[in-house]
Design a protein around this motif. Sequence first.
Motif, PDB file in Angstrom:
ATOM      1  N   PHE A 495     -19.896  82.137  14.902  1.00 20.63           N
ATOM      2  CA  PHE A 495     -18.520  82.648  14.907  1.00 20.63           C
ATOM      3  C   PHE A 495     -18.480  84.176  14.934  1.00 20.63           C
ATOM      4  O   PHE A 495     -17.556  84.794  14.399  1.00 20.63           O
ATOM      5  N   ASP A 496     -19.461  84.783  15.608  1.00 14.02           N
ATOM      6  CA  ASP A 496     -19.548  86.235  15.703  1.00 14.02           C
ATOM      7  C   ASP A 496     -18.857  86.700  16.986  1.00 14.02           C
ATOM      8  O   ASP A 496     -19.488  87.163  17.935  1.00 14.02           O
ATOM      9  N   PHE A 497     -17.541  86.533  17.021  1.00 13.81           N
ATOM     10  CA  PHE A 497     -16.757  86.941  18.180  1.00 13.81           C
ATOM     11  C   PHE A 497     -15.307  87.112  17.745  1.00 13.81           C
ATOM     12  O   PHE A 497     -14.884  86.603  16.703  1.00 13.81           O
ATOM     13  N   ASP A 498     -14.550  87.848  18.558  1.00 13.14           N
ATOM     14  CA  ASP A 498     -13.109  87.975  18.351  1.00 13.14           C
ATOM     15  C   ASP A 498     -12.348  86.983  19.225  1.00 13.14           C
ATOM     16  O   ASP A 498     -11.481  86.256  18.765  1.00 13.14           O
ATOM     17  N   MET A 499     -12.670  87.003  20.508  1.00  8.84           N
ATOM     18  CA  MET A 499     -12.024  86.097  21.463  1.00  8.84           C
ATOM     19  C   MET A 499     -13.057  85.670  22.501  1.00  8.84           C
ATOM     20  O   MET A 499     -13.893  86.479  22.919  1.00  8.84           O
ATOM     21  N   ILE A 500     -13.005  84.409  22.901  1.00 12.84           N
ATOM     22  CA  ILE A 500     -13.868  83.908  23.969  1.00 12.84           C
ATOM     23  C   ILE A 500     -13.016  83.050  24.902  1.00 12.84           C
ATOM     24  O   ILE A 500     -11.892  82.683  24.584  1.00 12.84           O
ATOM     25  N   THR A 501     -13.570  82.744  26.063  1.00 11.56           N
ATOM     26  CA  THR A 501     -12.996  81.688  26.897  1.00 11.56           C
ATOM     27  C   THR A 501     -13.757  80.412  26.566  1.00 11.56           C
ATOM     28  O   THR A 501     -14.984  80.410  26.486  1.00 11.56           O
ATOM     29  N   SER A 520     -10.252  71.585   8.658  1.00 12.12           N
ATOM     30  CA  SER A 520     -10.562  72.765   7.842  1.00 12.12           C
ATOM     31  C   SER A 520     -11.934  72.684   7.194  1.00 12.12           C
ATOM     32  O   SER A 520     -12.515  73.717   6.851  1.00 12.12           O
ATOM     33  N   SER A 521     -12.467  71.474   7.040  1.00 12.27           N
ATOM     34  CA  SER A 521     -13.791  71.339   6.424  1.00 12.27           C
ATOM     35  C   SER A 521     -14.883  71.965   7.281  1.00 12.27           C
ATOM     36  O   SER A 521     -15.991  72.218   6.800  1.00 12.27           O
ATOM     37  N   ASN A 522     -14.579  72.250   8.555  1.00 13.76           N
ATOM     38  CA  ASN A 522     -15.573  72.827   9.462  1.00 13.76           C
ATOM     39  C   ASN A 522     -15.355  74.301   9.761  1.00 13.76           C
ATOM     40  O   ASN A 522     -16.054  74.874  10.591  1.00 13.76           O
ATOM     41  N   VAL A 523     -14.389  74.916   9.071  1.00 15.45           N
ATOM     42  CA  VAL A 523     -14.056  76.312   9.364  1.00 15.45           C
ATOM     43  C   VAL A 523     -15.258  77.232   9.210  1.00 15.45           C
ATOM     44  O   VAL A 523     -15.501  78.110  10.046  1.00 15.45           O
ATOM     45  N   ASN A 524     -16.020  77.045   8.163  1.00 20.58           N
ATOM     46  CA  ASN A 524     -17.130  77.967   7.875  1.00 20.58           C
ATOM     47  C   ASN A 524     -18.501  77.335   8.056  1.00 20.58           C
ATOM     48  O   ASN A 524     -19.493  77.889   7.591  1.00 20.58           O
ATOM     49  N   LYS A 525     -18.559  76.209   8.744  1.00 17.36           N
ATOM     50  CA  LYS A 525     -19.847  75.569   9.023  1.00 17.36           C
ATOM     51  C   LYS A 525     -20.349  76.057  10.373  1.00 17.36           C
ATOM     52  O   LYS A 525     -19.851  75.670  11.423  1.00 17.36           O
ATOM     53  N   GLU A 526     -21.354  76.903  10.341  1.00 19.30           N
ATOM     54  CA  GLU A 526     -21.888  77.466  11.576  1.00 19.30           C
ATOM     55  C   GLU A 526     -22.378  76.348  12.490  1.00 19.30           C
ATOM     56  O   GLU A 526     -23.047  75.420  12.061  1.00 19.30           O
ATOM     57  N   GLY A 527     -22.030  76.451  13.745  1.00 17.52           N
ATOM     58  CA  GLY A 527     -22.413  75.444  14.721  1.00 17.52           C
ATOM     59  C   GLY A 527     -21.379  74.343  14.886  1.00 17.52           C
ATOM     60  O   GLY A 527     -21.543  73.480  15.746  1.00 17.52           O
ATOM     61  N   SER A 528     -20.319  74.359  14.090  1.00 22.81           N
ATOM     62  CA  SER A 528     -19.287  73.333  14.225  1.00 22.81           C
ATOM     63  C   SER A 528     -18.442  73.606  15.459  1.00 22.81           C
ATOM     64  O   SER A 528     -18.481  74.685  16.045  1.00 22.81           O
ATOM     65  N   GLY A 529     -17.627  72.600  15.835  1.00 19.44           N
ATOM     66  CA  GLY A 529     -16.763  72.745  16.995  1.00 19.44           C
ATOM     67  C   GLY A 529     -15.434  73.402  16.689  1.00 19.44           C
ATOM     68  O   GLY A 529     -14.610  73.555  17.594  1.00 19.44           O
ATOM     69  N   ASN A 530     -15.207  73.788  15.419  1.00 20.07           N
ATOM     70  CA  ASN A 530     -13.956  74.447  15.065  1.00 20.07           C
ATOM     71  C   ASN A 530     -14.042  75.918  15.463  1.00 20.07           C
ATOM     72  O   ASN A 530     -14.092  76.825  14.622  1.00 20.07           O
ATOM     73  N   ILE A 531     -14.074  76.143  16.763  1.00 21.06           N
ATOM     74  CA  ILE A 531     -14.274  77.477  17.319  1.00 21.06           C
ATOM     75  C   ILE A 531     -13.169  78.432  16.882  1.00 21.06           C
ATOM     76  O   ILE A 531     -13.409  79.589  16.539  1.00 21.06           O
ATOM     77  N   ALA A 532     -11.929  77.933  16.872  1.00 23.74           N
ATOM     78  CA  ALA A 532     -10.785  78.800  16.595  1.00 23.74           C
ATOM     79  C   ALA A 532     -10.602  79.091  15.114  1.00 23.74           C
ATOM     80  O   ALA A 532      -9.794  79.951  14.754  1.00 23.74           O
TER      81      ALA A 532
END
Length: 609
Positions: A495-501, A520-532
């Motif tokens: 999640f080291d980005f501001d905006m992506i396509t 919300s359980s995936n907000v801070n799990k690195e590698g999860s699909g909760n990109i936004a």
Amino acid sequence: MTKTRKASSLTGLITLLALMATSLVTHADSQAVETLKPMHGIAMHGDVKYPPNFSHFDYVNPEAPKGGHLKLSVVANGFDSFNPFAVRGVAAAGISTYVYDTLLVSSDDEPFSEYGLIAESIEVPEDRSYVIFNLRDEARFQDGTPITAKDVEFSFRILTTEGHLFYRSYYANIKSVSVENPHRVRFDFGEAKNLELPLIIGQMPILPAHYWEGREFEGNGLAIPVGSGPYRIESFDAGRSITFERVPDYWAKDIAVRKGRFNFDKITYEYYSDDTVALEAFKAGNFDFRQEFSAKNWATAYTGTPFENGSITKIAIEHHSPTGMQGFVFNTRKDMFKHPKVREALAYAFDFEWANRNLFFDQYTRTDSFFENSELASDGLPAGRTLEILEPFRDQLSPAVFNTEYTPPDTGKSQSLRDNLRQALKLLSEAGYSIRDGKMVENETGAPLAFEILLAQKSFERVVLPFTQNLKKLGIDVTVRLVDSNQYIRRVRSFDFDMITHSFRQSDSPGNEQRDYWHSSNVNKEGSGNIAGVNDPVIDQLVEMVIQAPDREELLHRVRALDYVLLHGHYVIPHWHVSKDRVAYWNQLERPGVTPKSGVDLNNWWITP
């Protein structure tokens, strides 16, 4: 990133799990024995299309000849792993499709039905509180070792503890797995309303426990794996190419779900770092098939002698599969994007109509749903059963969900870009921003509104740069950073980005994968699909309601309700879609006369002898 586990830890974990399993009270002792009828297939809702003992899917050619060498391209900066199921590393193309088999196989001409592959039959009670898979006696790994229930149990354990985080979300409601005999395995669920679980367990790749004993799951690198699928890795040039060879004695070659499929003797993927180079290589005959995602290329680049003399076929094949949502995705973990009005305002700076006219040759339609091109998509204002679902959340949602039809900003007949930028300024003012010395700043802190758009494809710069110029008119400074595909993957995973396509892909039967995308359980799990970085209790509840939908009709209403809330959350600036697969191929390739609802599947094609 996921913490590395040593081989000894893995072995210890498997041993511990085995001891725990043997200590459990057997199902026969703990509950009345339930007699269930084994089934050859299962549908998410209603009945399956294909009867017992069907010979093949309708969209394949069961007489397709075997043979030939299919050559394909991948535009990426190489690979460093043959394990597509782990977080660490970048896996080579084709591994999960060609090397590993699953318990069940989906049909491509039904909303969501599956039929037996490794599992000869399945048993489920009416409430789908558990599922039993009865494995085929003839199922084998590529080294000749039989596939047993222990391998199924091992696969579930390793994927949900050391595999990609997706599996932990996808299989979160599985309570236990137990081996009843070498060819019979049972999964019990923590909740009886998750009707999709028997099917999505069927999608699980089955890994050989004996191969992984003593190996580190995330650290196996380029060691050639043992699979059970129709192909094995024949050779590779690290990071540059990989060749698969068809297994001549593939154990499932005569099973109905495999008839007419996987017809090529060899399949090679060549890696290119630049898409323009890859396109020219295709036209020169260096590989056989190309799916085009650039409107400009499709309109202008597919010309020359091979097209004129019929050596290459260029065709747009219509499909009826959900196109999902592609767009500029905000990382709402970042402070500047936490306010929804800021996100809504920035959408007014993207001029799709200009881009479609000047860049895309008017080939695209604007996307206005996360479930675009399907009956799942929301439309207009919530009404009927969909409104009933949303009503209990009214006080927690923006009023716009109920009284404003969602439409992405446009510059059509009634609105100009100038009008849109005025609306953006109004929304930014309401969010606590103003312009000082030509820069958009937060009133309270004086911090400028500035961010970075991260890209992995140079071809997308022509879309992004006009967007950044419009944002500059609002006093917003945007930098565009182009990185190689490996660095891009690492940064997105962390999640080291501001905006992506990004594109959120959807199926015709949404379910447990929505938890990975939005919960919300995936907000801070690195590698999860909760990109936004979606973190909303209403969305959490709607996701669970989608997963627990009792029938197809209710699923439609629950998905539409989720769609309304996601759209009005402004997590994405929608892009565009096209409901056709734009493909070009050299004429030694042939395809079946029927294209399934899901679109082109090259694994149903063959090479003319």
